[in-house]
Structure formats: C-alpha cells, structure tokens
Design an enzyme around this catalytic site. Structure first.
Site, short mmCIF file in Angstrom:
data_model
loop_
_atom_site.label_atom_id
_atom_site.label_comp_id
_atom_site.label_asym_id
_atom_site.label_seq_id
_atom_site.Cartn_x
_atom_site.Cartn_y
_atom_site.Cartn_z
N LEU A 1 45.42 12.45 61.08
CA LEU A 1 44.64 11.75 60.06
C LEU A 1 44.75 12.40 58.68
O LEU A 1 44.88 13.61 58.56
CB LEU A 1 43.17 11.72 60.50
N HIS A 2 44.69 11.55 57.66
CA HIS A 2 44.62 12.01 56.28
C HIS A 2 43.46 11.29 55.59
O HIS A 2 42.76 10.48 56.22
CB HIS A 2 45.95 11.78 55.56
N HIS B 1 42.92 7.52 56.18
CA HIS B 1 42.20 7.17 57.42
C HIS B 1 40.71 7.43 57.26
O HIS B 1 39.87 6.63 57.67
CB HIS B 1 42.70 8.02 58.59
N GLN C 1 51.47 -5.30 57.48
CA GLN C 1 50.74 -5.17 58.74
C GLN C 1 49.37 -5.84 58.67
O GLN C 1 49.00 -6.61 59.56
CB GLN C 1 50.57 -3.68 59.06
#
Lengths: 280, 280
Positions: free
Chosen positions: B33-34, B37, B153
């Site tokens: 995660l960064h 997120h 997406q």
C-alpha cells in the site's frame, strides 16, 4: 399478481420485500409455459414468501441461424396459467431494457459449457449465464428453480453460483413429461402430429440406456452402440449427440460404475429437441 | 482489525454486519500500500460503518510475460499502515482460495476494455472484472473505492456495475502524487533513482496537454504531436500509448471541445507506468 417490465421497478419491489424480511423464490423462463414450468412455480411457492417468475426470450442465447424470431410468445396465455398459482410478480422486460445498445458485459463458463449442447450451439451458454447473472442481481432470490431437462444448463448455473459466490440455492426439479413420456418443451409446439409421435424416440432411447446400464452392462461404448441402433428405427430423427457423462462435471465416461446422466439431442424436421435421464 | 483469509468466514462476517444494519465500504487492493490506497481507505472509513480492505495479488490480471512473480508483497507492512486507520477487516485470501483448480467462470467487458491498456494487455481487464465481481459478491459493499490513476479500470468496473445491476456505488478518488507529482504506484518500487527521476515525464506531458487544450487549442492531433515531441526529451521513457478520449466511453476524440481524459502508458526500463489527467 403484478407484471413488471422495468428493471428499476423490479429492484425496488425486491428491496421492499427484503425490508419486510420476506424470502424470495425465482423461476426464470422464456415463457410459453407448460406443466414443467408450472411445477417449478409450485415448488417456489411452497418454499418462499414471495415468488417472481421471469418471462424473457433471451436473444443472447440464440445463435444467428436459430429460432429466436419464431420462438413462441404469448404473455396473456402465460398470465392465465400463472394466475391460479398465487405468484407475486411476472417480470417481463423487453430486450432493449435488458440489453441496451451500449451493453458490453458478459459472463462465461469455460469447462462444463464446452461439450454436449455447447459444442453445437457456440455462445449459447454464455448467453444463458449472462442473462441469469443479471436476473439474479435484479431479483436477488434465496432459491431459484430450474428444470432437469436442461441438465447442462443447470450444471453450468450451479458452477457460476459457486465460482462467483452468489447467495442463491439452485433447485433442480425433475423433467415433467406428456402422457406418452415425451419431455415437455415450448418447442414441441413446432411439431406436426407425425413429428410429435416421432419425438418419442428420444426418451425411449434414454430408457433403453438406463435399463442396460442398471442391468449390469458396464461398457458404455457397447451401450451407446446398441442405443444408436434403436435410434435408427425412427427415420424422422437426426441425432446430434448421445452421451453418458458424470452428472456434475459432465466428463464423458467409459464405464457405467458410478452415477451418470445420459443425454440426447437431435432434430426432428427443423425442431431441435433435447432430453436426458439419470442412471443410478 | 482482523485478517480473514477464508471466503466463507468473510461472507459470514458480512452477514453478521448486515444483520446489525451496518453499511459496508470496500477498498480492493493488490497490497504493498501507498498513500493513494490509504486515501481510499480514509474515504471508506468516513462513508461506511464497516470497512473491508482486500489485499490480493490477482494472478488472472497478469499476462504470461508480466510481473506477477516479482510484484511487491508485504502483508506485515500493509497491516502496520492500515492499523491506525481503524478499519475492520483485511481480506487476504490465497490464490488457491480464490481460484481453485476447477474454477471456470469469468466476467468480461467487450467495449471499454478493447483500447488503451486493453490493447497491450490482452486478458488483463477480464482478470480484473472477474476478481472484482467475486469480491463484490463476497463482501457486498454499499460503496467501493477506486483510484483515478487506473482510469480505464474504474470505467470498466462502472460499466460492469451498470450492466450486471450490482447494488454498489463506485467512488473514484483523485490520484495521489509524490512531492514531485509522480503518481503513486506500487510499481514505483521497481525504479532505480535515475529511472524514478525520469518517470516525471509522464505527468509533465499530461500537464502540457491539459494546458494546451484548456488554452484554446482544439486540434487533438496537433496537441498530441507536440506532446510527443516533449516526451522525446526523456530518453529513458518508451511510449506505449498517449491518447485523449471521452472520460466515460473512452472513445478517442479529434476535437477538444468537451470534457476529456488524456492517458499515457509506457516503460521506463522494465517497469510499465501509467497516468492520466482530466481536461475541463
């Protein structure tokens, strides 16, 4: 009994029923109902507080050369048949409502749908599971009812429920037959009197297979060879496939030592008919 | 904060939460995660009673020559990052749990997924929407959160929600950027210091395009021609595509007279990077 054609209205009906804690039984059909469909509706009625029957001739599941245009449709007749059963909703959307011009999402199953009818009707099961996925999301049933006549279909739908983690129980009910044991089918309405009589050969052959297999003939090749001889006694019938497979995986078998399903498909004139029988 | 790896346990957790009338917010991730997120998680926390974050490196969405094996994974690190945010569940199933050997059902989108990344990564979006459909059925969120960095997406997931009538609201949040405006990405961890510096060219080019388009240059061909000249100033960057399209339909446009999104994808060394910017 109300008729709903609009997806939004159908969803809000279900939302209200859910709020009241009702359970929902669902019978998806293409209409032109017969006693087979009605047996599914009766079972739904017994199991659930609210029963929804969909009537939708799904264009996605017909091939370009198939009978989409001539498939029998008579909503008024269907309503009269359903009225005495005390169901809550007929959901009969238009093709445009279900598949607007920008529609672009599909579901597919890639193993069980390859053989049997899937081989002869490419795209058929993709059409079926796409529309059933949509209907399940609109109606959110606790239980949905399918007929054993479409054995491959109910296997694929069970697989989809498992793979996509859907919260719906699939209930498959026995094929309902005419007095002469021909499986009920909306497509029987296409048959002439002579053809209708000839259509008895499907179930006769399946019964012959069941008897051989259950009377200790384990060699499936031998059973099928004898069954095909019997089929030749009916010149109006043109065989598409006759197979004995595992009832769940639909894998073809060599030896009749476990439960099996024998499936048959073929044409009488221009009418494609299918039937099947469970063995042990 | 509990970690659940089992689909059945996850479903029964959700069932209990639903019984208590809780709303459910969901953030699907591939982990590592960064801050991008974490911004989704914070938004989920604000909107919903119960927050589920999934961490699952989805094998279906990687091509055979892509970086599935080396994709960064560190569940302990992810747990530490999530702990202060007060979420309820990390759902981190194994690949075998999500895709057992007999798995055979897929979802696909056939229009929006054809261009842009879909052209270069055949099967990628089929993998994405299949896993997201599964996760949505397991977690049944009221709202799900996606980052704008993966613009194509989120467009495809919105389309799937519409076509399959799913009861989930899709919330797309702005791309979170590093101090030098490079879009946050788990794949940035692959970059050497020199490559990391070169990666600034993606967003610089997008800003150049936005400025031209919003300063009355309507000719998209001309804008893209100039932008490609700018890209050549960075020899480490190998362009895959640079396009200006309708933000919803993703159709390429000739004239910049309506809202657009400009999207870029390319390689720096072996690392594939994407970014995009909304115009007007």
């Amino acid at each position: 009994m109300q008729t709903i054609t609009d997806i939004k209205k159908m969803k809000s009906f279900i939302k209200e029923a859910r709020k009241k804690g009702k359970t929902i039984g669902f019978v998806p059909t293409m209409g032109y109902l017969h006693s087979g469909h009605l047996s599914l509706v009766s079972a739904a009625k017994k199991s659930s507080d609210v029963v929804v029957v969909s009537i939708f001739v799904n264009p996605l599941q017909f091939g370009p050369k198939e009978d989409l245009k001539k498939y029998p449709r008579d909503l008024e007749r269907d309503k009269k048949l359903l009225a005495p059963l005390g169901i809550d909703v007929i959901f009969s959307p238009t093709a445009e409502e279900m598949f607007p011009p920008d529609f672009s999402c599909y579901a597919e199953e890639t193993k069980l749908s390859k053989g049997l009818c899937g081989k002869k009707r490419p795209g058929h099961f993709k059409g079926v599971i796409t529309v059933v996925l949509k209907l399940f999301q609109i109606i959110k049933p606790d239980i949905a009812f399918f007929g054993a006549k479409d054995w491959q279909q109910q296997s694929i739908i069970r697989k989809k429920v498992k793979d996509f983690h859907l919260d719906v129980e699939i209930n498959t009910l026995p094929t309902v037959r005419e007095e002469d044991e021909v499986a009920m089918s909306s497509r029987n309405s296409y048959l002439s009197k002579k053809e209708r009589k000839a259509s008895r050969i499907l179930y006769q052959t399946l019964c012959f297979i069941k008897e051989m297999a259950e009377n200790d003939e384990k060699d499936i090749k031998k059973i099928l060879k004898n069954a095909k001889k019997l089929l030749k006694s009916e010149p109006l019938f043109k065989l598409e496939y006759l197979e004995m497979v595992d009832p769940e995986t639909l894998d073809p078998k060599d030896t009749a030592d476990k439960p099996l399903v024998a499936l048959i498909a073929g044409f009488i004139g221009k009418t494609r008919l299918i039937d099947n029988i469970l063995i042990r």
